[in-house]
Write an enzyme that holds these catalytic residues in place. Structure first.
Site, PDB file in Angstrom:
ATOM      1  N   GLY A  46       5.294 -36.504 -12.897  1.00 28.20           N
ATOM      2  CA  GLY A  46       5.121 -35.062 -12.818  1.00 28.20           C
ATOM      3  C   GLY A  46       3.712 -34.674 -13.217  1.00 28.20           C
ATOM      4  O   GLY A  46       3.055 -35.383 -13.985  1.00 28.20           O
ATOM      5  N   GLN A  51      -3.279 -29.366 -15.844  1.00 24.11           N
ATOM      6  CA  GLN A  51      -3.695 -30.710 -16.262  1.00 24.11           C
ATOM      7  C   GLN A  51      -4.918 -31.199 -15.493  1.00 24.11           C
ATOM      8  O   GLN A  51      -5.602 -32.114 -15.938  1.00 24.11           O
ATOM      9  CB  GLN A  51      -2.549 -31.718 -16.082  1.00 24.11           C
ATOM     10  CG  GLN A  51      -1.389 -31.494 -17.049  1.00 24.11           C
ATOM     11  CD  GLN A  51      -0.305 -32.528 -16.849  1.00 24.11           C
ATOM     12  OE1 GLN A  51       0.575 -32.366 -16.014  1.00 24.11           O
ATOM     13  NE2 GLN A  51      -0.377 -33.619 -17.601  1.00 24.11           N
ATOM     14  N   CYS A  91       3.200 -38.143 -21.381  1.00 17.94           N
ATOM     15  CA  CYS A  91       2.506 -37.115 -20.590  1.00 17.94           C
ATOM     16  C   CYS A  91       1.157 -37.679 -20.172  1.00 17.94           C
ATOM     17  O   CYS A  91       0.482 -38.317 -20.982  1.00 17.94           O
ATOM     18  CB  CYS A  91       2.319 -35.867 -21.454  1.00 17.94           C
ATOM     19  SG  CYS A  91       1.399 -34.556 -20.630  1.00 17.94           S
ATOM     20  N   LEU A  92       0.769 -37.438 -18.921  1.00 20.49           N
ATOM     21  CA  LEU A  92      -0.518 -37.948 -18.442  1.00 20.49           C
ATOM     22  C   LEU A  92      -1.686 -37.357 -19.234  1.00 20.49           C
ATOM     23  O   LEU A  92      -2.766 -37.936 -19.266  1.00 20.49           O
ATOM     24  CB  LEU A  92      -0.690 -37.647 -16.949  1.00 20.49           C
ATOM     25  CG  LEU A  92       0.272 -38.407 -16.020  1.00 20.49           C
ATOM     26  CD1 LEU A  92       0.097 -37.937 -14.583  1.00 20.49           C
ATOM     27  CD2 LEU A  92       0.056 -39.914 -16.122  1.00 20.49           C
ATOM     28  N   HIS A 133       9.437 -30.025 -18.910  1.00 20.44           N
ATOM     29  CA  HIS A 133       8.145 -30.514 -19.403  1.00 20.44           C
ATOM     30  C   HIS A 133       6.998 -29.902 -18.587  1.00 20.44           C
ATOM     31  O   HIS A 133       6.009 -29.425 -19.154  1.00 20.44           O
ATOM     32  CB  HIS A 133       8.146 -32.050 -19.312  1.00 20.44           C
ATOM     33  CG  HIS A 133       6.860 -32.721 -19.685  1.00 20.44           C
ATOM     34  ND1 HIS A 133       6.757 -33.593 -20.751  1.00 20.44           N
ATOM     35  CD2 HIS A 133       5.612 -32.666 -19.119  1.00 20.44           C
ATOM     36  CE1 HIS A 133       5.497 -34.033 -20.818  1.00 20.44           C
ATOM     37  NE2 HIS A 133       4.789 -33.486 -19.844  1.00 20.44           N
ATOM     38  N   GLU A 134       7.147 -29.901 -17.246  1.00 22.05           N
ATOM     39  CA  GLU A 134       6.066 -29.390 -16.392  1.00 22.05           C
ATOM     40  C   GLU A 134       5.911 -27.871 -16.512  1.00 22.05           C
ATOM     41  O   GLU A 134       4.790 -27.357 -16.527  1.00 22.05           O
ATOM     42  CB  GLU A 134       6.288 -29.790 -14.927  1.00 22.05           C
ATOM     43  CG  GLU A 134       6.348 -31.293 -14.663  1.00 22.05           C
ATOM     44  CD  GLU A 134       5.206 -32.079 -15.282  1.00 22.05           C
ATOM     45  OE1 GLU A 134       4.090 -31.553 -15.408  1.00 22.05           O
ATOM     46  OE2 GLU A 134       5.441 -33.247 -15.646  1.00 22.05           O
ATOM     47  N   HIS A 137       3.877 -26.902 -19.403  1.00 21.09           N
ATOM     48  CA  HIS A 137       2.426 -26.989 -19.175  1.00 21.09           C
ATOM     49  C   HIS A 137       1.866 -25.658 -18.666  1.00 21.09           C
ATOM     50  O   HIS A 137       0.751 -25.276 -19.013  1.00 21.09           O
ATOM     51  CB  HIS A 137       2.103 -28.063 -18.127  1.00 21.09           C
ATOM     52  CG  HIS A 137       2.002 -29.458 -18.675  1.00 21.09           C
ATOM     53  ND1 HIS A 137       1.071 -29.807 -19.629  1.00 21.09           N
ATOM     54  CD2 HIS A 137       2.692 -30.590 -18.399  1.00 21.09           C
ATOM     55  CE1 HIS A 137       1.199 -31.104 -19.911  1.00 21.09           C
ATOM     56  NE2 HIS A 137       2.181 -31.606 -19.179  1.00 21.09           N
TER      57      HIS A 137
HETATM   58 NI    NI Z   1       2.827 -33.629 -19.163  1.00 26.81          NI
END
Ligand code: NI
Length: 167
Positions: A46, A51, A91-92, A133-134, A137
């Site tokens: 995701g 991000q 998380c990236l 989660h997304e 963000h």
């Molecule tokens: Ni994330």
């Protein structure tokens, strides 16, 4: 095909609130393509627009094993949350850190897809976790915000040290 750099915590952009997409034009289509490419290459399941430094309410998700089930949600809104589930998240934007977070087990979401159609989605399991989660963000919230202040501080220090070492 464009791959974008992914911002890392504690970059200030990640803590900002994203704006709704007003019109799904060519720029937004290009953004979505870049987001999918960036997510698949990372690799991750995701990615949210902030991000990669774009403060717009767009998320891309693909939890399939063969990476052949792309899901794009524009202006997503959670309309219903149910139950409770613990899941070890990463998380990236917080590379190398995995911690258990408690979220709702099932979610209902309304959004637009990339063709501008309204979609309603009901999800459970990993997809439900990923959607929450997304969407976090888009509201400037990261999974580390669910951890204790002490743990978060330790993660912050670790990532700042990493960013100094890997220029
Ligand atoms: Ni994330």
């Amino acid at each position: 095909m464009t791959v974008s750099a992914i911002l890392h915590y504690p970059d200030a952009t990640l803590l900002k609130h994203s704006k709704p997409v007003k019109s799904i034009n060519d720029d937004i289509q290009a953004l979505i393509d870049t987001m999918f490419e960036t997510m698949y290459q990372a690799p991750g399941i995701g990615l949210a627009a902030p991000q990669i430094g774009t403060l717009l309410r767009v998320v891309v998700i693909d939890i399939s094993e063969n990476k052949d089930a792309p899901l794009c949600l524009i202006n997503p809104e959670i309309t219903h949350l149910e139950g409770e589930a613990d899941y070890e998240e990463g998380c990236l934007s917080v590379p190398g850190i995995y911690e258990t977070v408690t979220r709702a087990e099932r979610v209902s979401v309304i959004a637009q897809d990339r063709s501008g159609q309204s979609v309603k989605l009901e999800a459970d399991g990993l997809l439900a976790i990923c959607i929450q989660h997304e969407i976090d963000h888009l509201n400037g919230k990261l999974f580390v915000d669910y951890l204790s202040a002490m743990k978060r501080q330790r993660i912050r220090k670790k990532l700042l040290k990493q960013s100094r070492q890997t220029m």
